[in-house]
Enzyme design. Structure first.
Site, PDB file in Angstrom:
ATOM      1  N   GLY A 140     -39.887  12.065  18.116  1.00  6.05           N
ATOM      2  CA  GLY A 140     -40.894  11.078  18.500  1.00  6.05           C
ATOM      3  C   GLY A 140     -42.145  11.204  17.646  1.00  6.05           C
ATOM      4  N   SER A 141     -43.288  11.036  18.306  1.00  2.00           N
ATOM      5  CA  SER A 141     -44.549  10.933  17.580  1.00  2.00           C
ATOM      6  C   SER A 141     -44.888  12.183  16.785  1.00  2.00           C
ATOM      7  CB  SER A 141     -45.677  10.639  18.558  1.00  2.00           C
ATOM      8  OG  SER A 141     -45.390   9.468  19.282  1.00  2.00           O
ATOM      9  N   THR A 142     -44.374  13.333  17.209  1.00  2.00           N
ATOM     10  CA  THR A 142     -44.704  14.545  16.471  1.00  2.00           C
ATOM     11  C   THR A 142     -44.176  14.493  15.048  1.00  2.00           C
ATOM     12  OG1 THR A 142     -42.729  15.545  17.441  1.00  2.00           O
ATOM     13  CG2 THR A 142     -44.846  16.076  18.457  1.00  2.00           C
ATOM     14  N   PHE A 143     -43.304  13.521  14.770  1.00  2.00           N
ATOM     15  CA  PHE A 143     -42.754  13.414  13.421  1.00  2.00           C
ATOM     16  C   PHE A 143     -43.643  12.535  12.530  1.00  2.00           C
ATOM     17  CE2 PHE A 143     -39.585  12.222  10.168  1.00  2.00           C
ATOM     18  CZ  PHE A 143     -39.060  13.483   9.892  1.00  2.00           C
ATOM     19  N   LYS A 144     -44.588  11.811  13.158  1.00  2.00           N
ATOM     20  CA  LYS A 144     -45.375  10.851  12.390  1.00  2.00           C
ATOM     21  C   LYS A 144     -46.157  11.486  11.248  1.00  2.00           C
ATOM     22  CE  LYS A 144     -45.633   7.432  16.066  1.00  2.00           C
ATOM     23  NZ  LYS A 144     -46.351   7.056  17.295  1.00  2.00           N
TER      24      LYS A 144
END
Lengths: 390, 674
Positions: free
Chosen positions: B382-386
């Site tokens: 999820g967002s932690t990959f952004k």
């Protein structure tokens, strides 16, 4: 008598002995020395385990050797005729002891055979060992004077000899019986008795042996196991197989003095009857051949002494002692190497045992005395002047 | 008898030739050997002349006269035969003839033949069969033994023991050796081994020897059983692996089974290093079974004292686990994990995952609790990959940190609606810088950033990150992330679109930590690991496994930009709960839908996470906190995971003695203002 002459190494008269006498003396000492060294090697571990004293057997063997040495010194310095004079009594005495071992309660039974006798304060005695020198002397007297003896005397002594063999056989001790039988037979052979007699006796002896074997299951099993020890490797063949493993492990040059592995509680009775297996393991074929050469040398010297002996009786004493010591050694080696059935016969001067040590030393002394009396030496006859007024 | 014996006097010489028996034997011998009667006669006469002592029955007379008579007769005989005057001594010529010589020689030959045969036999045994016999002898003399070597202890970075061997005892009973009644023995044992006496008695009745009563008794109990001094009881010692920290490091250290074989964790992956390998030794054994100490190898009793040191820190681990548990309880989360990685080399400082188990009692643990899911299980980041995507775009040069993108709040790609998590409340955000996109975790903005690259280029970057490949961590059973094939990925723009906000592919928490460490350390992909190396008792490093050289992913300048954006997340964005006064913290929240094993997403199930890099100005640690299925409407990465990350970072500050970046008073004010 000079006290120094009681100690063999200090005997002042040795310088005057004949060559054969001196050589035999040194060969005997060499033999004893090797034997003691081997006993040390073979018995240390088991003595340490059983008595917490690794030298237990060696010390006792040394004491027996010292006792035997005194007898040895006395014998080599005493005229043979004295000893011959008491041979019959000595032999009958030992024969009595042998029959005493058969009396239940008196004989000490070891491994199913009552060969030992405890005589009050004396340690355990093995009369069948002690009788051997007397047997040689007596056999020499009988067969050396065979033609002078009346048939009754001849038959009486043949009967006593037969009784002796039966007595030892009843212990039961097949090997000593066989040794004594062969000893008697070879002395008789050397004495020049007719071959028909000898042949007949040999056949009779073999028949008796066969009978004894067939009557006693333990002897029969031993014979069977000797023919193929691997068939019953953990039972009857065990002793012989362990011995063969020891001898075979020695290879050409051996494992080195003290390095036998089989003596470490694999090979039973390795410090008495099977000490040669330990020797063979530690010194290999080379050591064995050297030891057998020593035996052959000893036998050759014995033969020379016999040939030079003054009388047939001396001749027979010499050849008899030779057969006793060397023949017994060869039988022992034959047993240890599986060439002969497994029987209990000590290796002279090697095996632990007081009776054997003393008997062997006395026998050797007899041979050396014969050599002294027949050689170029001026042998002193102490009482001669007193008894011979001429 | 007496009658027939010759008297010991000169008379016998006259009688002897006339003896009938002798004459007959002589004749035979003549026939047999072309003999010599004279020689025979001489030989036979000689003994009588020598005058041997007479035989036994005559002793009475002999005692007095024999010696003198024989000597007398001897001297007479000698003087006659040799025709020489008798001297003071006797030097008779040897009387042996060829006949007796032959007989004597015959006896000698028998002996020599015996000796020769024995030598031949010895040659056969010692030379021809020697090798075989020696082999047979050695088969009974030599026992191969493998000396007992304890398994090496495992310690943490401070040297605290995490796993060690200790002796324990199995109790056996041999009722046939009992000296006391069984009841008495059972009563004595019962309190010691905490087993009812009746049950012990029952076991005694099962046989008469070799009955296993109980196992793994500690040393003090075994000693008390020994003090009972009861015959028929036997205590057999064997080593057991002890984990003094219990469940604290279960997922790192793992456990060994009854056979002392590692089953998970370091115990499994480092089995060969932990199991001190002692070679099999041939020992000489005596016939009574005792072993001879002569050829013991030198190293048999010498232990190298090496221990396996890990990079993990018990203090940090304890704090991390406690925080994790508290938060899991609060939000009723199914699972949770905390990973702390040293960004410079990939060393893990803490790795806690819940639920867990006590490796001392591994046999009681459920399979679920024994699963080190931070390592084995895949999830969509999820967002932690952004931030990773931003770093890729920066590195590719299609985007600059200062670029501005339009955030419509909701777009459609291949017919699928893509919207921000707060679209319903916030609507379109309008023009946003890259930094703001990260700060507010805008999905639409991220899609625009990623779509500046061709999907083939972007896919190559995902491959380069190592997605779909293991990280190579030195713990076993690492899961391998899933990623679409290049064909699938390039065929549909939706693939790159979902990947832009961290969905549509999966990786393990460990791998995500590894990727963020690359942001933190200036762009290098370090290999995560827990094993520091083997240290001896003096604390000197004796062995270390070689880690692969870190692959460079990003340039330091670009990672610096990403770090600045992530700092904004904590300072001003979703990561505020992770703020620590005086310290600059970079971070990123993540709240992702949970992918169902059957495809699609599980409704209502989410994975909340928070990744932080700390301290931002001089990064040392990456902290990843992930919760699986926390319950509650307020369960987001910022609310569930970020506070745990903050607790862990506070622990890092005290453990690592990290100085604050700015004066604490002022920084707290400035940060709380906006």
């Amino acid at each position: 008598m000079n006290l120094r002459s009681l100690i063999p190494f200090l005997d002042p008269s040795v310088k005057e002995w004949s060559l054969e006498a001196r050589m035999l003396r040194w060969l005997t000492f060499l033999w004893i020395a090797i034997g003691l060294a081997m006993l040390f090697s073979a018995s240390y571990a088991i003595a340490d385990r059983d008595f917490n004293d690794g030298l237990y057997y060696v010390e006792r063997q040394l004491l027996w050797m010292i006792a035997g040495m005194v007898g040895f010194s006395l014998l080599v310095n005493s005229p043979l005729r004295y000893v011959l004079g008491i041979a019959d009594w000595g032999m009958l005495f030992c024969l009595g002891l042998i029959f005493l071992t058969l009396v239940p309660g008196l004989g000490t039974t070891v491994n199913g055979a009552s060969r030992w006798l405890s005589l009050g304060p004396l340690p355990i005695l093995q009369p069948s060992e002690l009788i051997k020198p007397f047997l040689v002397l007596q056999a020499a007297r009988i067969f050396g004077q065979w033609y002078r003896l009346s048939p009754v005397v001849r038959l009486s002594w043949i009967g006593i000899f037969a009784l002796l063999l039966v007595g030892i056989l009843l212990q039961p001790n097949l090997s000593t019986t066989a040794l004594c039988g062969m000893l008697l037979w070879l002395i008789a052979l050397a004495s020049g008795l007719p071959l028909t007699y000898l042949g007949g006796t040999a056949i009779a002896g073999v028949m008796v042996a066969t009978l004894s074997i067939s009557l006693r299951s333990y002897q029969r099993q031993r014979i069977m196991s000797f023919l193929n020890p691997w068939a019953d490797a953990s039972g009857n063949g065990f002793q012989l197989i362990q011995s063969l493993l020891a001898v075979g492990s020695g290879g050409l040059f051996g494992t080195g003095f003290g390095m036998s592995q089989q003596k470490l509680f694999y090979l039973p009775i390795h410090y008495t009857d099977f000490i040669f297996a330990v020797f063979a393991e530690e010194f290999g074929l080379v050591g064995c051949v050297l030891f057998l050469l020593l035996l052959v040398g000893y036998a050759t010297l014995g033969l020379r002494v016999a040939m030079k002996a003054r009388t047939p009786v001396h001749q027979l004493v010499a050849i008899g002692v030779t057969v006793l010591l060397i023949g017994q050694s060869l039988l022992n080696i034959g047993v240890a190497t599986g060439a002969l059935p497994t029987t209990g016969l000590p290796l002279p001067f090697f095996s632990y045992g007081g009776s054997s040590m003393i008997a062997s030393l006395l026998s050797a002394a007899l041979l050396i005395r014969v050599a002294r009396e027949s050689g170029a030496e001026i042998v002193a006859f102490p009482n001669r002047k007193a008894l011979n007024p001429q | 008898m007496t009658r027939s014996l010759p008297p010991a006097s000169g008379k016998q010489r006259r009688r002897s030739p006339a003896q009938s028996g002798r004459g007959r034997f002589d004749l035979r011998r003549v026939l047999g050997t072309s003999g010599r009667p004279p020689s025979t006669r001489r030989k036979l006469r000689q003994p009588s002349a020598q005058g041997l002592p007479p035989l036994l029955p005559e002793t009475t007379r002999w005692r007095l006269s024999a010696t003198s008579a024989s000597l007398r007769s001897h001297s007479k005989a000698s003087s006659r035969t040799r025709r020489r005057p008798n001297g003071p001594t006797l030097r008779p010529k040897p009387p042996a003839t060829e006949q007796t010589w032959f007989r004597l020689l015959l006896v000698w030959l028998v002996l020599v033949a015996g000796a020769v045969l024995l030598i031949l036999n010895l040659f056969r045994i010692q030379v021809l069969q020697g090798t075989e016999l020696k082999e047979r002898a050695q088969a009974q003399q030599i026992v191969p033994i493998r000396p007992f070597a304890p398994r090496r202890p495992i310690v943490d970075a401070q040297g605290n023991v995490l796993a060690i061997d200790k002796p324990v005892y199995d109790l056996y009973a041999h009722p046939k050796l009992f000296k006391q009644p069984s009841q008495e023995i059972a009563d004595a044992l019962a309190p010691l081994i905490s087993m009812p006496a009746a049950q012990i008695l029952q076991k005694f009745s099962e046989g008469e020897s070799g009955l296993k009563i109980t196992t793994n008794l500690p040393e003090d109990l075994s000693r008390r059983i020994t003090f009972l001094q009861m015959d028929g009881l036997e205590l057999i010692q064997h080593p057991q692996r002890l984990y003094p920290q219990q469940e604290l490091f279960a997922e790192v250290v793992g456990y060994v089974n009854d056979a002392l074989q590692g089953q998970s964790g370091v115990e499994y992956s480092q089995q060969t290093i932990l199991q001190t390998s002692t070679p099999e030794v041939d020992m000489m054994r005596a016939g009574d079974g005792s072993v001879l100490p002569s050829n013991l190898p030198e190293e048999l009793l010498r232990q190298d004292g090496l221990r396996l040191q890990l990079t993990v820190d018990s203090r940090l681990q304890r704090i991390a686990r406690a925080a994790l548990r508290d938060q899991m309880k609060k939000y009723h989360a199914k699972r949770g994990t905390v990973i702390v990685m040293d960004v410079q080399d990939g060393a893990l400082k803490a790795l806690a995952s819940e639920p867990t188990y006590d490796p001392n009692l591994y046999y009681q643990a459920t399979p679920e609790s024994m699963r080190n899911w931070a390592l084995t299980d895949l999830y969509e980041p999820g967002s932690t990959f952004k931030p990773i995507n931003v770093a890729i775009a920066l590195e590719e040069g299609t985007v600059k940190a200062t670029d501005v993108f339009q955030d419509e709040g909701q777009i459609f790609v291949s017919g699928w609606p893509i919207q921000n998590f707060d679209y319903d409340q916030a609507g379109p955000r309008g023009a946003q810088t890259v930094s703001e996109i990260v700060q507010y975790s805008s999905n639409v903005g991220m899609v625009h950033i990623v779509r500046t690259m061709k999907s083939s280029v972007y896919y190559s970057w995902l491959e380069k990150l190592g997605l779909g490949k293991p990280t190579g961590i030195d713990l076993p059973f690492e899961g391998v992330g899933q990623i679409k094939t290049r064909e699938q990925f390039e065929a549909d723009p939706i693939e790159a679109t979902t990947a832009a906000f961290g969905q549509g592919f999966s990786l393990t928490p460990i791998q995500l930590t590894q990727l963020h460490s690359a942001i933190a350390n200036g762009g290098r992909l370090v290999t995560p690991h827990v094993v520091e190396g083997l240290y001896d008792s003096n604390g000197e490093l004796r062995w270390q496994s070689k880690l692969p050289t870190a692959k460079r992913l990003f340039s330091p300048k670009n990672t610096q930009d990403v770090l600045a954006m992530m700092e904004k997340v904590v300072a001003e964005g979703t990561g505020k709960p992770a703020q620590i006064p005086g310290y600059r913290v970079a971070g990123k929240t993540g709240t992702a839908q949970k992918a169902s094993p059957n495809g699609g997403y599980i409704p209502g199930a989410r994975i909340t996470s928070f990744v932080s890099i700390f301290p931002e100005d001089k990064p040392r640690y990456t902290v990843l906190v992930v919760f699986d299925e926390p319950q509650g409407a307020d369960a987001f990465g910022s609310t569930v995971a970020a506070p745990v990350a903050k607790t862990v970072m506070e622990a890092l500050i005290s453990i690592g003695q990290i100085p604050p970046s700015q004066p604490i008073e002022s920084s707290s004010e400035t940060q709380t203002e906006p």
